[in-house]
Design a protein around this motif. Structure first.
Motif, mmCIF file in Angstrom:
data_model
loop_
_atom_site.group_PDB
_atom_site.id
_atom_site.type_symbol
_atom_site.label_atom_id
_atom_site.label_comp_id
_atom_site.label_asym_id
_atom_site.label_seq_id
_atom_site.Cartn_x
_atom_site.Cartn_y
_atom_site.Cartn_z
ATOM 1 N N ASN A 235 0.825 -1.215 0.000
ATOM 2 C CA ASN A 235 0.000 0.000 0.000
ATOM 3 C C ASN A 235 0.854 1.259 0.000
ATOM 4 O O ASN A 235 0.510 2.259 -0.627
ATOM 5 C CB ASN A 235 -0.952 -0.011 1.203
ATOM 6 C CG ASN A 235 -2.022 -1.072 1.077
ATOM 7 O OD1 ASN A 235 -2.366 -1.495 -0.031
ATOM 8 N ND2 ASN A 235 -2.559 -1.531 2.187
ATOM 9 N N LEU A 236 1.972 1.224 0.716
ATOM 10 C CA LEU A 236 2.892 2.363 0.696
ATOM 11 C C LEU A 236 3.461 2.557 -0.698
ATOM 12 O O LEU A 236 3.556 3.692 -1.195
ATOM 13 C CB LEU A 236 4.020 2.138 1.714
ATOM 14 C CG LEU A 236 5.159 3.163 1.702
ATOM 15 C CD1 LEU A 236 4.637 4.573 1.928
ATOM 16 C CD2 LEU A 236 6.203 2.808 2.762
ATOM 17 N N GLU A 237 3.814 1.474 -1.345
ATOM 18 C CA GLU A 237 4.336 1.544 -2.710
ATOM 19 C C GLU A 237 3.278 2.106 -3.662
ATOM 20 O O GLU A 237 3.583 2.906 -4.560
ATOM 21 C CB GLU A 237 4.775 0.149 -3.165
ATOM 22 C CG GLU A 237 5.633 0.129 -4.407
ATOM 23 C CD GLU A 237 6.178 -1.256 -4.680
ATOM 24 O OE1 GLU A 237 5.367 -2.201 -4.877
ATOM 25 O OE2 GLU A 237 7.414 -1.423 -4.684
ATOM 26 N N SER A 238 2.018 1.724 -3.441
ATOM 27 C CA SER A 238 0.923 2.243 -4.266
ATOM 28 C C SER A 238 0.745 3.746 -4.066
ATOM 29 O O SER A 238 0.495 4.487 -5.013
ATOM 30 C CB SER A 238 -0.383 1.515 -3.926
ATOM 31 O OG SER A 238 -0.317 0.157 -4.274
ATOM 32 N N TYR A 263 4.634 7.945 2.944
ATOM 33 C CA TYR A 263 4.599 8.718 1.699
ATOM 34 C C TYR A 263 5.187 10.107 1.875
ATOM 35 O O TYR A 263 5.618 10.738 0.900
ATOM 36 C CB TYR A 263 3.175 8.796 1.149
ATOM 37 C CG TYR A 263 2.240 9.693 1.913
ATOM 38 C CD1 TYR A 263 2.187 11.056 1.650
ATOM 39 C CD2 TYR A 263 1.381 9.186 2.889
ATOM 40 C CE1 TYR A 263 1.321 11.890 2.336
ATOM 41 C CE2 TYR A 263 0.525 10.011 3.588
ATOM 42 C CZ TYR A 263 0.489 11.363 3.298
ATOM 43 O OH TYR A 263 -0.362 12.199 3.990
ATOM 44 N N ASN A 264 5.224 10.604 3.113
ATOM 45 C CA ASN A 264 5.863 11.899 3.364
ATOM 46 C C ASN A 264 7.328 11.848 2.930
ATOM 47 O O ASN A 264 7.834 12.765 2.276
ATOM 48 C CB ASN A 264 5.773 12.254 4.847
ATOM 49 C CG ASN A 264 4.357 12.366 5.354
ATOM 50 O OD1 ASN A 264 3.731 13.403 5.250
ATOM 51 N ND2 ASN A 264 3.833 11.267 5.889
ATOM 52 N N GLY A 265 8.001 10.783 3.319
ATOM 53 C CA GLY A 265 9.402 10.628 2.945
ATOM 54 C C GLY A 265 9.595 10.494 1.449
ATOM 55 O O GLY A 265 10.606 10.937 0.898
ATOM 56 N N TYR A 266 8.608 9.896 0.771
ATOM 57 C CA TYR A 266 8.714 9.763 -0.685
ATOM 58 C C TYR A 266 8.653 11.128 -1.365
ATOM 59 O O TYR A 266 9.323 11.353 -2.374
ATOM 60 C CB TYR A 266 7.618 8.851 -1.229
ATOM 61 C CG TYR A 266 7.743 8.633 -2.722
ATOM 62 C CD1 TYR A 266 8.775 7.834 -3.228
ATOM 63 C CD2 TYR A 266 6.869 9.231 -3.609
ATOM 64 C CE1 TYR A 266 8.912 7.632 -4.591
ATOM 65 C CE2 TYR A 266 7.000 9.039 -4.978
ATOM 66 C CZ TYR A 266 8.026 8.240 -5.459
ATOM 67 O OH TYR A 266 8.169 8.056 -6.809
ATOM 68 N N CYS A 267 7.848 12.031 -0.806
ATOM 69 C CA CYS A 267 7.786 13.388 -1.367
ATOM 70 C C CYS A 267 9.161 14.061 -1.273
ATOM 71 O O CYS A 267 9.543 14.831 -2.166
ATOM 72 C CB CYS A 267 6.746 14.216 -0.620
ATOM 73 S SG CYS A 267 5.030 13.761 -0.976
ATOM 74 N N VAL A 305 12.911 11.434 12.148
ATOM 75 C CA VAL A 305 13.153 12.873 12.259
ATOM 76 C C VAL A 305 14.133 13.357 11.189
ATOM 77 O O VAL A 305 13.895 14.345 10.510
ATOM 78 C CB VAL A 305 13.704 13.222 13.660
ATOM 79 C CG1 VAL A 305 14.050 14.704 13.758
ATOM 80 C CG2 VAL A 305 12.681 12.857 14.732
ATOM 81 N N PHE A 306 15.245 12.617 11.033
ATOM 82 C CA PHE A 306 16.318 13.056 10.152
ATOM 83 C C PHE A 306 16.572 12.135 8.965
ATOM 84 O O PHE A 306 17.429 12.424 8.145
ATOM 85 C CB PHE A 306 17.630 13.172 10.944
ATOM 86 C CG PHE A 306 17.749 14.445 11.741
ATOM 87 C CD1 PHE A 306 17.095 15.595 11.356
ATOM 88 C CD2 PHE A 306 18.521 14.484 12.881
ATOM 89 C CE1 PHE A 306 17.193 16.764 12.095
ATOM 90 C CE2 PHE A 306 18.648 15.650 13.631
ATOM 91 C CZ PHE A 306 17.972 16.793 13.228
ATOM 92 N N SER A 307 15.897 11.003 8.874
ATOM 93 C CA SER A 307 16.134 10.131 7.728
ATOM 94 C C SER A 307 15.413 10.713 6.509
ATOM 95 O O SER A 307 14.694 11.697 6.600
ATOM 96 C CB SER A 307 15.620 8.716 8.023
ATOM 97 O OG SER A 307 14.214 8.679 8.067
ATOM 98 N N GLY A 308 15.599 10.080 5.367
ATOM 99 C CA GLY A 308 14.930 10.588 4.176
ATOM 100 C C GLY A 308 15.831 11.501 3.364
ATOM 101 O O GLY A 308 16.996 11.706 3.682
ATOM 102 N N LYS A 309 15.265 12.078 2.310
ATOM 103 C CA LYS A 309 16.062 12.804 1.325
ATOM 104 C C LYS A 309 15.661 14.260 1.177
ATOM 105 O O LYS A 309 15.883 14.873 0.117
ATOM 106 C CB LYS A 309 15.931 12.097 -0.036
ATOM 107 C CG LYS A 309 16.419 10.657 -0.041
ATOM 108 C CD LYS A 309 17.901 10.555 0.262
ATOM 109 C CE LYS A 309 18.378 9.098 0.237
ATOM 110 N NZ LYS A 309 19.811 8.985 0.579
ATOM 111 N N ALA A 310 15.076 14.859 2.206
ATOM 112 C CA ALA A 310 14.769 16.287 2.116
ATOM 113 C C ALA A 310 16.076 17.052 1.927
ATOM 114 O O ALA A 310 17.128 16.672 2.449
ATOM 115 C CB ALA A 310 14.058 16.757 3.369
#
Length: 522
Positions: A235-238, A263-267, A305-310
């Motif tokens: 569902n996350l992938e969708s 999905y926040n991190g995907y943005c 908090v700090f992971s992801g690609k922002a």
């Protein structure tokens, strides 16, 4: 709580468990997660989500296993009675029941007795595809926020006074009235509609988990949870595919996030690919560590908090800035000052505010989070102190235990319990007592001093004055009733408290205009 109300004899877990549980569980969860295997095609976003769920399930399982074995050391156990209930729901923590499964897998089958014969279950997990309901006509000067929670409405009101348009993506149902109100404020909410997907196989392959603790094999239990996670990952992938389709035709000038999970991190990821500025303004609290266990804990919290690609990460307080000595990130940081923490205006100083984070059994953390029984022990102490010293304690209930407020009022009649928003509670409080909650930074940004109260002598959230008799300090650390009382009195006698070691200057409104709007692509 039920046993206390009904005067039923029970084993007080606080008399059996101590910091050994927290330290052992933290080390074991790290060993487990560090050795998880992934499919080489699995994205970092999916990996973070997967290991986060596995870690929390392990934390719950380890708690049950560790506790029952400690009880067995003191008592002769003839049977362990469990409900037999089994259900999973990643959207609603109250619809998760798996203690029975834990006991069945980890203890002798002759020992475990199932009470319920119907095997109570909620609806099974479903797989979904997502499509936008409305046509999108994105203004060129738009700022996309991934959700409107955690005080992101402040950004809406500031943008309303400027030429910027706020756009929000939503996978939840939103009423037409709410959408209209936001539209008046200049917010366009683009909603995704979910449709059930009948495909049985998720198409997601994750290698099996192998883990044992002191000759007890947890592998079957953990792989059971892994099988449940596959639908959640599908569902996350969708959701990510739907968002990707949105960005194929739309380019906001700036993307703002208050979390990096799901999905926040995907943005944030897609902002990198499309060269769109993105800023994460996290509501989570993270600080530097003071020992190896604290370092493990802070790095776990940093995943949300700090992971992801922002492209940018906001440092709203100096507590967060100091965390960078423990948590390493490669992305750029901006010392924004407060943006989404409370900024309460003092109306009176009537109460001693107590506020902590209460975790549900399904999402347990160790070391830097107090358990339910530690929370109750604090309430017992405050009840005694309220009566003995005529102190006014205001207990801000965490939303996760709102349903227990009437029972708590019944049990602790000298304490005042409230569901009011933290900003309102801070308006009438002279000092805040906490352990590791975001309320610490809410309080400091509201110029309300903090006492880090740690009966367990386990965790120090940030730099603090340990001599409770000294005045004019913004943060104290106390581990005993006597020092707690001294710290409360020191705050009362303080004439000029210095908050500058913990917070930046400037109101959230000033900080939004100064540090956010100029980041956009023109």
């Amino acid at each position: 709580i039920y046993c206390k109300k009904k005067i039923i004899n029970y084993i007080d877990v606080a008399d059996i468990l101590n910091n050994e549980l927290h330290e052992e569980a933290l080390l074991e969860s790290k060993r487990l997660v560090d050795n998880l295997q992934y499919n080489k095609f699995m994205s970092e976003l999916m990996r973070v989500r997967y290991k986060g769920i596995i870690r929390k399930f392990f934390n719950s399982s380890f708690f049950v296993y560790f506790l029952i074995n400690k009880i067995k050391e003191k008592h002769n156990i003839n049977a362990i009675y469990v409900s037999g209930w089994s259900s999973v729901n990643f959207k609603n923590v109250k619809e998760n029941f798996f203690i029975s499964k834990i006991c069945i897998e980890l203890f002798d089958s002759k020992l475990v007795k199932i009470v319920s014969s119907d095997g109570f279950k909620y609806a099974t997990q479903k797989k979904y595809r997502y499509n936008l309901i409305d046509k999108v006509n994105l203004p060129t000067n738009s700022i996309l926020v991934t959700n409107l929670g955690y005080n992101f409405k402040r950004i809406v009101f500031c943008a309303f006074k400027t030429k910027f348009k706020i756009v929000c993506l939503s996978f939840e149902k939103i009423s037409k009235i709410k959408k209209f109100i936001f539209y008046i404020l200049g917010v366009n909410i683009y909603q995704f509609k979910e449709s059930e997907f009948d495909q049985i196989d998720t198409g997601i392959i994750i290698p099996d988990i192998y883990y044992s603790y002191k000759q007890k094999d947890f592998s079957k239990l953990l792989n059971f949870r892994k099988s449940q996670i596959l639908t959640e990952l599908f569902n996350l992938e969708s959701q990510c595919k739907a968002i990707s389709h949105f960005f194929m035709k739309n380019r906001p000038a700036l993307i703002l996030l208050n979390m990096v999970r799901g999905y926040n991190g995907y943005c944030a990821e897609i902002s990198r690919k499309l060269n769109i500025p993105s800023l994460c303004v996290s509501h989570g609290t993270i600080s530097k560590s003071f020992n190896p266990y604290g370092s493990i804990y802070q790095n776990i919290i940093a995943e949300e908090v700090f992971s992801g690609k922002a492209k940018y990460y906001a440092l709203q307080t100096k507590i967060t800035k100091n965390s960078l000595t423990t948590v390493k990130i490669s992305e750029e940081t901006i010392e924004t000052g407060n943006i989404i923490f409370s900024e309460a205006k003092q109306k009176s100083k009537k109460y001693i505010l107590y506020a902590v984070t209460n975790r549900q059994f399904v999402n347990m953390h160790y070391f830097g989070i107090e358990t339910y029984y530690e929370f109750l022990k604090n309430l017992e102490l405050f009840e005694k102190m309220a009566k003995k010293y005529n102190l006014n304690f205001l207990i801000k209930i965490h939303p996760g235990i709102n349903s227990s407020i009437q029972d708590l009022r019944f049990l602790y009649k000298n304490l005042k319990f409230t569901k009011m928003k933290i900003e309102k509670a801070l308006e009438i409080s002279a000092v805040t007592i906490s352990y590791s909650s975001t309320v610490i930074e809410d309080s400091l940004c509201s110029k309300v001093p903090v006492i880090l109260f740690d009966q367990w002598k386990r965790y120090l959230h940030c730099e603090a004055q340990k001599d409770a008799s000294l005045e004019n300090y913004a943060v104290y650390y106390a581990t005993t009733e006597n020092d707690l009382l001294k710290a409360i009195n020191s705050v009362k006698e303080s004439a000029s408290i210095n908050f500058k070691d913990y917070i930046y200057e400037g109101s959230y409104t000033e900080n939004i205009y100064k540090h956010i709007f100029h980041l956009r692509n023109d």
